[in-house]
Every structure is written in structure tokens, then in C-alpha cells.
Motif scaffolding. Structure first.
Motif, PDB file in Angstrom:
ATOM      1  N   GLU A 184      11.934 -39.089   9.925  1.00  0.00           N
ATOM      2  CA  GLU A 184      10.671 -39.815   9.861  1.00  0.00           C
ATOM      3  C   GLU A 184      10.908 -41.227   9.349  1.00  0.00           C
ATOM      4  N   TYR A 199       8.630 -44.531   8.041  1.00  0.00           N
ATOM      5  CA  TYR A 199       7.297 -44.886   7.578  1.00  0.00           C
ATOM      6  C   TYR A 199       7.346 -46.329   7.087  1.00  0.00           C
ATOM      7  N   TYR A 236      -5.646 -39.792  12.586  1.00  0.00           N
ATOM      8  CA  TYR A 236      -4.572 -40.570  11.969  1.00  0.00           C
ATOM      9  C   TYR A 236      -3.533 -40.886  13.041  1.00  0.00           C
ATOM     10  N   SER A 237      -3.432 -42.166  13.400  1.00  0.00           N
ATOM     11  CA  SER A 237      -2.428 -42.596  14.363  1.00  0.00           C
ATOM     12  C   SER A 237      -1.917 -43.947  13.907  1.00  0.00           C
ATOM     13  N   ASN A 238      -0.797 -43.923  13.231  1.00  0.00           N
ATOM     14  CA  ASN A 238      -0.238 -45.116  12.626  1.00  0.00           C
ATOM     15  C   ASN A 238       1.003 -45.541  13.410  1.00  0.00           C
ATOM     16  N   HIS A 284       4.307 -45.206  11.665  1.00  0.00           N
ATOM     17  CA  HIS A 284       4.836 -43.880  11.312  1.00  0.00           C
ATOM     18  C   HIS A 284       5.456 -43.292  12.574  1.00  0.00           C
ATOM     19  N   GLN A 300       2.991 -41.278  15.358  1.00  0.00           N
ATOM     20  CA  GLN A 300       2.084 -40.300  14.758  1.00  0.00           C
ATOM     21  C   GLN A 300       0.729 -40.330  15.463  1.00  0.00           C
ATOM     22  N   HIS A 313       5.174 -36.085   2.053  1.00  0.00           N
ATOM     23  CA  HIS A 313       5.299 -37.319   2.820  1.00  0.00           C
ATOM     24  C   HIS A 313       4.077 -38.207   2.580  1.00  0.00           C
ATOM     25  N   SER A 370       2.244 -39.896   4.534  1.00  0.00           N
ATOM     26  CA  SER A 370       1.140 -39.700   5.483  1.00  0.00           C
ATOM     27  C   SER A 370       0.285 -38.496   5.093  1.00  0.00           C
ATOM     28  N   GLU A 426      -1.836 -39.493   2.171  1.00  0.00           N
ATOM     29  CA  GLU A 426      -2.978 -40.271   2.640  1.00  0.00           C
ATOM     30  C   GLU A 426      -4.113 -39.350   3.087  1.00  0.00           C
ATOM     31  N   GLN A 427      -3.779 -38.355   3.903  1.00  0.00           N
ATOM     32  CA  GLN A 427      -4.798 -37.446   4.403  1.00  0.00           C
ATOM     33  C   GLN A 427      -5.454 -36.661   3.266  1.00  0.00           C
TER      34      GLN A 427
END
Length: 155
Positions: free
Chosen positions: A5, A7, A82-84, A87, A99, A136, A138, A141-142
Motif C-alpha cells: 500500500e 498512501y 472513499y476514493s483517494n 491511496h 482506492q 492503516h 485510510s 479515516e473511515q
């Protein structure tokens, strides 16, 4: 299949796929959050995965939750999309994904925490204990959006 991954990493490879996936943030009656420890990264995460043809994002979240944790959950809400582009997940087979996760909120209705070939740990975690786990950013964040009540997140 192994994965790496990236980020916000300027050395990340360029994505070559974007695959819809769904996560399930399951909260029990004690306000604990269901997490799994991924075998491929060793990090704790919400259960989730790629959507199959013929299923809705919500059906995907329910299926992935049961497959990865042994917990049967029902959807009670929507956390966000969530689509970064910063990431990136690179797989050993050459696939490099950006993502893209649709995240639902749910509650347990059956099953019991069970490890499997994707998760070597499954447990309920109180929000006060999240800082003790390798999670992680991400996922932080969620979970953070859920705990702060800042959803639906449409980032």
C-alpha cells in the motif's frame, strides 16, 4: 497474492485499475467496532472487499463481512464513499489499484468472530483501544468519520 500500500507516497506506481469495493463498519451493543487483522499486511481493518457482478454494494459489504470475520451483519446506515487517488494498492500480479470503497454501517445479527485465510485475527475493539492497534490511515479515516458523526462522507 501479496500487496503493497502507498498512501500519499510520491514513489507510488501509477494506478491501472479502479475496482468497486465495499466495507462494513459493524458496531455491537457495547459500541465496539469489528476489526480483522489482514494476513497480507498484518494491519487491522474493517471487513470489506471487491464487489462481485450481480450484487449491490450493500450486499457486497454484508458478504465480505461474513467471509472475513464470521459475523453476519445487517446494514443500518451509510458512512460514505472513499476514493483517494493518493491511496494506491499494488499487487504482485501487476494490478495497481486506486482506492475505491463504499462504506456501510451495520450491526451484528449472528455468527461469531472467526479467523480464516484472509484474517488471522478478528475482534471487537472499543474506540478507546483503537490507538493500540496497527491500523492503516485510510481505515482510521473511515472509523474517525463514524466516531465524529461526520457522515455520509462523499470524498
Amino acid at each position: 497474492m501479496g500487496r503493497t500500500e502507498y498512501y500519499y507516497d510520491p514513489k507510488a506506481p501509477k494506478a491501472n485499475t479502479l475496482i468497486p469495493a465495499s466495507n462494513m463498519l459493524v458496531v455491537n451493543s457495547e459500541a465496539e467496532i469489528l476489526l480483522q487483522r489482514r494476513r497480507d499486511t498484518g494491519q487491522w481493518a474493517l471487513p470489506g472487499g471487491a464487489q462481485d457482478i450481480g450484487e449491490s454494494p450493500a450486499q457486497c459489504a454484508v458478504r465480505e463481512c461474513e467471509e472475513e470475520t464470521g459475523i453476519i451483519a445487517e446494514v443500518t446506515g451509510f458512512l460514505g464513499v472513499y476514493s483517494n487517488p493518493e491511496h494506491i494498492v499494488a499487487y504482485t500480479d501487476g494490478e495497481i489499484r486506486q482506492q475505491f470503497e463504499v462504506v456501510y454501517i451495520g450491526r451484528p445479527v449472528g455468527g461469531k468472530p472467526t479467523i480464516n485465510d484472509e484474517a488471522d485475527g478478528v475482534r471487537w475493539v472499543h474506540p478507546n483501544d483503537l490507538g493500540t492497534l496497527d491500523i492503516h490511515p485510510s481505515m482510521h479515516e473511515q472509523i474517525g468519520h463514524y466516531l465524529a458523526g461526520t457522515y455520509p462522507y462523499l470524498g
